[in-house]
Design a protein around this motif. Structure first.
Motif, short mmCIF file in Angstrom:
data_model
loop_
_atom_site.label_atom_id
_atom_site.label_comp_id
_atom_site.label_asym_id
_atom_site.label_seq_id
_atom_site.Cartn_x
_atom_site.Cartn_y
_atom_site.Cartn_z
N SER A 9 9.71 2.58 -0.51
CA SER A 9 8.53 1.71 -0.40
C SER A 9 8.75 0.39 -1.14
CB SER A 9 7.30 2.42 -0.94
OG SER A 9 7.01 3.57 -0.19
N ARG A 25 9.36 6.56 -3.21
CA ARG A 25 8.87 5.41 -3.99
C ARG A 25 9.85 4.25 -3.91
NH1 ARG A 25 8.99 4.41 -9.63
NH2 ARG A 25 11.19 4.84 -9.33
N ALA A 44 2.13 6.81 -6.73
CA ALA A 44 1.14 7.78 -7.24
C ALA A 44 1.65 9.20 -7.09
CB ALA A 44 -0.18 7.59 -6.51
N GLU A 45 2.24 9.51 -5.94
CA GLU A 45 2.77 10.87 -5.73
C GLU A 45 3.88 11.18 -6.74
OE1 GLU A 45 4.07 11.37 -1.76
OE2 GLU A 45 2.04 11.38 -0.90
N GLU A 61 1.02 4.27 -2.87
CA GLU A 61 0.86 5.69 -2.55
C GLU A 61 2.05 6.51 -3.01
OE1 GLU A 61 0.24 8.59 1.37
OE2 GLU A 61 0.15 6.38 1.59
N SER A 62 3.24 6.04 -2.71
CA SER A 62 4.45 6.78 -3.10
C SER A 62 4.61 6.79 -4.61
CB SER A 62 5.69 6.17 -2.44
OG SER A 62 5.82 4.80 -2.77
N ALA A 84 0.84 -1.21 0.00
CA ALA A 84 0.00 0.00 0.00
C ALA A 84 0.87 1.25 0.00
CB ALA A 84 -0.93 -0.03 1.21
N SER A 85 1.91 1.23 0.80
CA SER A 85 2.82 2.38 0.84
C SER A 85 3.48 2.58 -0.51
CB SER A 85 3.90 2.16 1.91
OG SER A 85 3.31 2.07 3.20
#
Length: 421
Positions: free
Chosen positions: A155, A152, A124-125, A121-122, A117-118
């Motif tokens: 992660s 990213r 996507a950013e 998210e990273s 999940a992390s």
């Protein structure tokens, strides 16, 4: 007085007359009949192609032997076999309390999900930053974009670590079920249910492979040298370059009924015993052989050759020389010195020719081959004590193989042979 005298005269004349009467008769001598020739049993030698062997004591050993230890620590909860069972590779033998390792496995799975999940998210950013930069280069700084890229990558590393932790937790959980590493036969279990076992320390059980099986034996230096000489002469194959066939006899067996071959020869002689170690392998399909069994190994020490076979009871010994008695065409006994070989199926091999020394015309001692026995000769197999060289006998022919299958005929012949000794 006259009568008395007459009586004396009568008494004197009667025995004299009897003597004269008897003496006048010619004596009759009893007729002496010649003794009948002694009866002996004779048989022709069997002509066969045989191979000489040497026999060595061997000890069997399993090709694989494994002491099974647990890879995780915990309380033993279940034993899934009976002592002595035959098992296959992968069969579950023991079960260890796995609740602790199941919890660790669940934790590792959750950690992996969190890391994934992390990462999403990273990622996507970072993707958003790239998109903004393309539209307006000054809208996001290179420093921020680099930070997002680092997050990213961090992660991603966390995901990789979580995967490794999950794999390790899965291993520990799986190791709670102790399996057999090989096909084989189990020994007795060494730990009972309920005991605490320690990883890589506690021995739970031993398992050995059943088939094939090895047999180790030592060959003395003299035999090894004779064999190597035959290899050099091209009469036998080298055990180092090919499979040398051997046979095994177990326990009280007299027949060498198990076939195998030599697959290993030691690289040096043992100085303390003067022997070299060999190893033979046997299929052991019937699983008769077990590890640690003392057996006898028969290994060929000559190429196949022709020989004459007779029963051992037909061979006598005189001052260290072996001999047989043969009945010739005149039914007379002849004495033949022979060289004997090994036993083959209950019969003794005799070499048809002997090497003897003779003096040549020039006075030099020469060696020559003399034929001492033929397949057509009638060898005395019973009655050696009654048969002396030069006398006539009454031979009764029997078959050598029939004689071998008739144990009751052997004791008399054996007694005769021992008397000749």
């Amino acid at each position: 007085m006259r009568l008395l005298g007459t009586g004396r005269q009568l008494r004197l004349h009667v025995p004299l007359s009897l003597f004269l009467a008897l003496g006048g008769c010619s004596p009759t001598k009893p007729e002496v009949k010649p003794a009948a020739p002694p009866v002996v049993r004779v048989s022709s030698p069997l002509e066969r192609q045989v191979t000489d062997y040497e026999i060595f004591t061997a000890r069997t050993a399993a090709v694989q032997s494994v002491d099974i230890n647990p890879r995780v620590s915990g309380y033993l909860t279940k034993i899934n076999f009976k002592d002595g069972d035959v098992v296959k590779k992968g069969d579950v033998l023991f079960e260890i309390d796995d609740r602790t390792y199941a919890a660790q496995l669940a934790q590792a799975k959750a950690s992996l999900e969190f890391s994934k999940a992390s990462l999403i998210e990273s990622q996507a950013e970072y993707d958003i930053g790239l998109s903004v930069q393309k539209k307006n280069k000054g809208a996001i700084s290179e420093q921020e974009l680099t930070r997002r890229l680092g997050a990213r990558d961090e992660s991603q590393a966390s995901v990789d670590k979580s995967k490794a932790n999950l794999a390790l937790a899965q291993l520990y959980f799986d190791w709670c079920k102790v399996t057999s590493p090989i096909d084989g036969r189990l020994g007795r279990h060494m730990v009972d249910e309920g005991n605490l076992v320690t990883e890589n320390v506690t021995t739970l059980v031993n398992v050995v492979s059943v088939k094939p099986i090895w047999a180790y034996f030592n060959v003395d230096q003299n035999t090894a040298e004779r064999y190597e000489q035959l290899v050099t002469d091209g009469k036998l194959k080298s055990a180092r370059s090919g499979k040398i066939p051997v046979q095994m006899a177990v326990g009280a067996d007299t027949e060498f009924s198990l076939d195998g071959f030599v697959d290993f020869i030691g690289n040096q002689l043992d100085a303390s015993t003067g022997s070299i170690q060999l190893r033979a392998v046997f299929k052991n399909e019937d699983e008769r052989l077990v590890s640690g069994l003392f057996t006898r190994i028969r290994i060929p020490t000559s190429p196949p050759h022709e020989a004459l076979l007779v029963t051992d009871a037909a061979i006598g010994t005189n001052q260290g020389q072996r001999y047989v008695l043969v009945v010739n065409e005149k039914q007379e006994v002849e004495y033949r010195i022979v060289d004997v070989g090994q036993m083959h199926n209950g019969l003794r091999a005799i070499k048809p020719y002997r090497t003897v020394s003779d003096t040549g015309p020039d006075g030099q001692v020469v060696q020559k081959q003399v034929e001492v026995l033929k397949p057509t000769d009638q060898v005395i197999v019973e009655g050696l004590l009654r048969a002396k060289p030069g006398i006539k006998v009454d031979p009764q022919t029997v078959d050598m193989l029939t004689l071998l299958r008739t144990p009751q005929s052997v004791p008399q012949a054996a007694k005769t042979q021992s008397s000749d000794k």
